[in-house]
Motif scaffolding. Structure first.
Motif, PDB file in Angstrom:
ATOM      1  N   THR A 194      50.106  27.943  -4.130  1.00 30.69           N
ATOM      2  CA  THR A 194      49.088  29.273  -3.611  1.00 30.69           C
ATOM      3  C   THR A 194      47.727  29.218  -4.179  1.00 30.69           C
ATOM      4  N   VAL A 211      50.220  32.310   0.811  1.00 34.18           N
ATOM      5  CA  VAL A 211      51.745  32.264   0.200  1.00 34.18           C
ATOM      6  C   VAL A 211      52.394  31.587   1.328  1.00 34.18           C
ATOM      7  N   LEU A 253      51.107  35.048  -8.316  1.00 33.20           N
ATOM      8  CA  LEU A 253      52.038  35.256  -7.259  1.00 33.20           C
ATOM      9  C   LEU A 253      52.673  36.643  -7.218  1.00 33.20           C
TER      10      LEU A 253
END
Lengths: 642, 108
Positions: free
Chosen positions: A24, A30, A104
């Motif tokens: 990412t 994503v 993330l």
């Protein structure tokens, strides 16, 4: 699954967070990062059965995925030289960075997504769970999970700002996952331990990434200690066992010790304790008591008082009442619980009547206690818990005379002199009354005051029209049951003209990308492009349509549309010359045969009804709506036209 | 799911060097942080045998079985499923080299 599949799956679950986090960082998306990681998994599936699992499988997968990512960036060609430079950079920086996984987490826990989608996406990208596993964990279908995740990724990709989640937002999602596993809100099992384990893993992962955050360690401590009671929380038949009745020898010492360790870390960091640290401190009080009689309830009550200041939720207040009831006697607890009755946030929360019943029983008010247990049983969606509450209720013998509220309600709703729509509407009101007051309540003892309290708790923010509808249902019920003046505590409210929020262009785009049936897509497009009233659009007939001029006659007005509708409409009406444009899925049953103009002469199916069309739209858009309710057709038609 | 892994003593194995220690330390730290490794330890080759007969305990030195029949160390692990167990074991052996482990699921 083959052995190779299973081995790769196990590696994947351990490495997913790091790999997707690293990717990412490279590709800033994503969704794309996950696709690249999936490519690497396919490569592993081809090679590992022959070459064996590499010594460092995570690094192997990462290397393959990175190569694909660099290829992707180059292929995109982005003549932009900056991008090419970035790609070169990544070639060299092989090592994943520590912050990747934390970043993330901030993405998957972005509050722009509905809460359950945040949980699903987090399990998917950080826990490495498959859609099927997530579906099992969240008690839904694999298709539903796949769609939700796809929508979530698109929402994230379309969002222009950077992720707005922070540590508290991530903690919220992790605890949501834990609670979904720990006190399953529905289904036949009280717990889904696999989900608790995933939440614990996520929490521990976060604790290594953000070691200086006391609240993170607080949440880990809280989860470890709650999880330590897993084996003791249910009896042989799956029924819940309350904390004070649990066999403490079955509490898991390993998890308790971990909980203590995490709590010590939180304390070492210091600062004012946050909500998770306080809740963990309460859990630790319980874990430290050798028997339930040894519990330091005074300390727990104090901790709840502190928690109440930070997190003044009705649920915290209810728990505080329990602690006070233990520390200072049932009467003191009951006084606090009674102050919560009528709180709208708790109106369907089964633990309120359950706790109240317990306190009432302790002070000897048995009749009321039994009603409360029964009410609690009717509110819980968990089968094991319902059985448990009904057992407690039936252990109290109750003497009543005359019909109960439940009996009267059933008889009232079985009347044959009212049409179905009215009965359905009355049913909502009367059943709510039964749920709130208990079916066993003697009708003769029902008062206007009780009814007013139910209304205040059930429909505090209801639109005037809704409020008045419920009010007239009560008036009708009171007249029928000869209990006068039941509505005396309910004022009629003035009804303002209805107005609903339109959908913004981003939401609209997501609506158009839904995988819906042709009929639905046509109806939605037509409503949006024409802006016509929903009833008008549903009343259109095939013979009214003027394909050439993209319009149709409806009464004395015209409904007009544009190219998207035109394309769909041709397909929807293909082969039909007359009859309703939008048809129901089935043919009508003889008992409810609609008027001839509402039946398709070719298929015999009836006209699609407004309630059905509305229901389908709401269902389809539920995943898009941050509030989780789904949108209305009126919102769609009032959205800005293309 | 918890499993007890008992690694059999193997005198033919290379004595652990600094590199292996470092790798093992990192592995143990990682598994502990994830909550996978619950407890672990090495066992003294000299043990005793306790026998209980009709209310009486007898303690004898031994057992003196073949060296490779005795347990050299143990690890109690908490894993998602058996596949994860296999992966954890594979990573362990990737550091220590050839060897044998006996593994039992732990109930309760």
């Amino acid at each position: 699954m083959t052995d190779a599949h299973r081995a790769i799956d196990a590696v994947w679950k351990l490495e997913a967070a790091k790999i997707i986090g690293g990717l990412t960082r490279m590709v800033h998306d994503v969704g794309l990062a996950e696709e690249l990681a999936q490519d690497a998994l396919v490569a592993a599936l081809e090679q590992w059965p022959r070459s064996g699992v590499p010594d460092n499988p995570g690094a192997w997968l990462m290397a393959i995925a990175k190569r694909r990512a660099v290829d992707h960036i180059r292929r995109e060609k982005l003549a932009d030289s900056k991008q090419a430079e970035l790609a070169r950079d990544y070639d060299e920086k092989e090592q994943p960075q520590d912050d990747d996984v934390l970043r993330l987490m901030f993405i998957t826990c972005d509050p722009v997504l509905p809460a359950r989608d945040r949980a699903a996406l987090t399990l998917r990208l950080l826990g490495g769970l498959s859609a099927a596993e997530i579906a099992r964990a969240l008690l839904t279908t694999e298709l539903n999970v796949t769609q939700r995740i796809a929508v979530a990724k698109r929402t994230l990709a379309a969002r222009e700002r950077s992720p707005s989640a922070d540590i508290p937002a991530v903690l919220e999602v992790i605890y949501l996952i834990f609670n979904e596993g720990y006190s399953a809100t529905s289904g036949d099992d009280l717990m889904r331990p696999g989900l608790c384990l995933e939440a614990l893993r996520l929490g521990r992962m976060l604790a290594t990434l953000a070691p200086t955050e006391a609240e993170v360690h607080g949440l880990v401590a809280l989860m470890e200690i709650q999880a330590s009671r897993q084996a003791a929380r249910t009896g042989p038949n799956g029924e819940p066992i309350q904390l004070h009745e649990q066999d403490r020898g079955r509490w898991d010492p390993v998890l308790i010790r971990r909980g203590f360790t995490a709590m010590l870390r939180a304390r070492d960091i210091g600062g004012t304790p946050g909500p998770y640290v306080l809740q963990a401190a309460i859990a630790i009080c319980h874990a430290q008591a050798r028997t339930s009689d040894d519990t330091d309830w005074a300390r727990i009550a104090n901790l709840y008082t502190a928690l109440d200041r930070l997190l003044p939720t009705p649920v915290v207040r209810l728990n505080r009442a329990v602690a006070v009831g233990k520390a200072q006697g049932p009467q003191a607890g009951l006084a606090l619980v009674d102050s919560l009755v009528g709180n709208s946030a708790l109106r369907d929360y089964h633990l309120l009547p359950s706790v109240r019943g317990d306190l009432l029983e302790q002070v000897g008010r048995h009749d009321e206690a039994r009603l409360e247990y029964e009410r609690a049983a009717s509110l819980t969606r968990n089968a094991a818990e319902r059985a448990f509450l009904l057992r407690r209720a039936s252990s109290i013998v109750l003497v009543t005379s005359g019909p109960t509220l439940g009996e009267a309600a059933r008889e009232f709703l079985e009347r044959s002199d009212l049409d179905t729509a009215t009965l359905r509407s009355y049913g909502q009101t009367v059943r709510r009354l039964c749920r709130a007051l208990g079916e066993q309540l003697p009708l003769a003892s029902l008062t206007a005051d009780q009814v007013a309290r139910v209304f205040a708790a059930a429909w505090p923010g209801a639109a005037a029209r809704t409020w008045n509808r419920h009010r007239s249902a009560i008036r009708s019920f009171a007249a029928w049951a000869s209990v006068p003046d039941l509505d005396s505590g309910l004022d009629r409210r003035a009804e303002p003209p209805a107005r609903q929020d339109a959908l913004d262009p981003l939401r609209l785009d997501l609506v158009w990308s839904l995988d819906a049936a042709l009929r639905e897509r046509t109806l939605w497009r037509l409503l949006h492009e024409s802006g016509a009233a929903v009833t008008t659009v549903l009343s259109l007939n095939v013979e009214d349509i003027d394909v050439e001029d993209r319009r149709a006659r409806a009464g004395d007005t015209w409904v007009t549309w544009r190219s998207e509708t035109a394309k769909l409409l041709v397909r929807l009406t293909d082969g039909r010359a007359r009859g309703p444009v939008f048809l129901a899925d089935r043919r009508p049953v003889p008992a409810r045969m609609p008027a001839p103009q509402d039946i398709c002469p070719e298929t015999g199916r009836g006209r699609l009804s407004y309630p059905r069309a509305e229901y389908l739209f709401k269902q389809a858009t539920r995943a898009l709506d941050p509030a989780g309710n789904g949108y209305t057709l009126t919102q769609l038609r009032s959205s800005e036209r293309p | 799911m918890r499993y007890l892994m008992m690694t059999m003593r193997d005198d033919s194995q290379a004595t652990p060097d600094e590199k292996m220690f470092a790798e093992m330390g990192k592995f143990v730290a990682e598994l502990s942080a994830a909550g996978i490794l619950v407890a672990s330890g090495g066992l003294d080759p000299a043990g005793v045998e306790m026998t209980y007969t009709d209310g009486e305990i007898t303690v004898t030195d031994g057992p003196y079985a073949e060296a490779k029949e005795t347990v050299g160390g143990f690890a109690l692990v908490d894993v998602r499923d058996q596949d994860e167990l296999n992966e954890v074991a594979r990573r362990f052996f990737a550091i220590t080299g050839n060897g044998v482990s006996r593994v039992h699921q732990v109930f309760g």
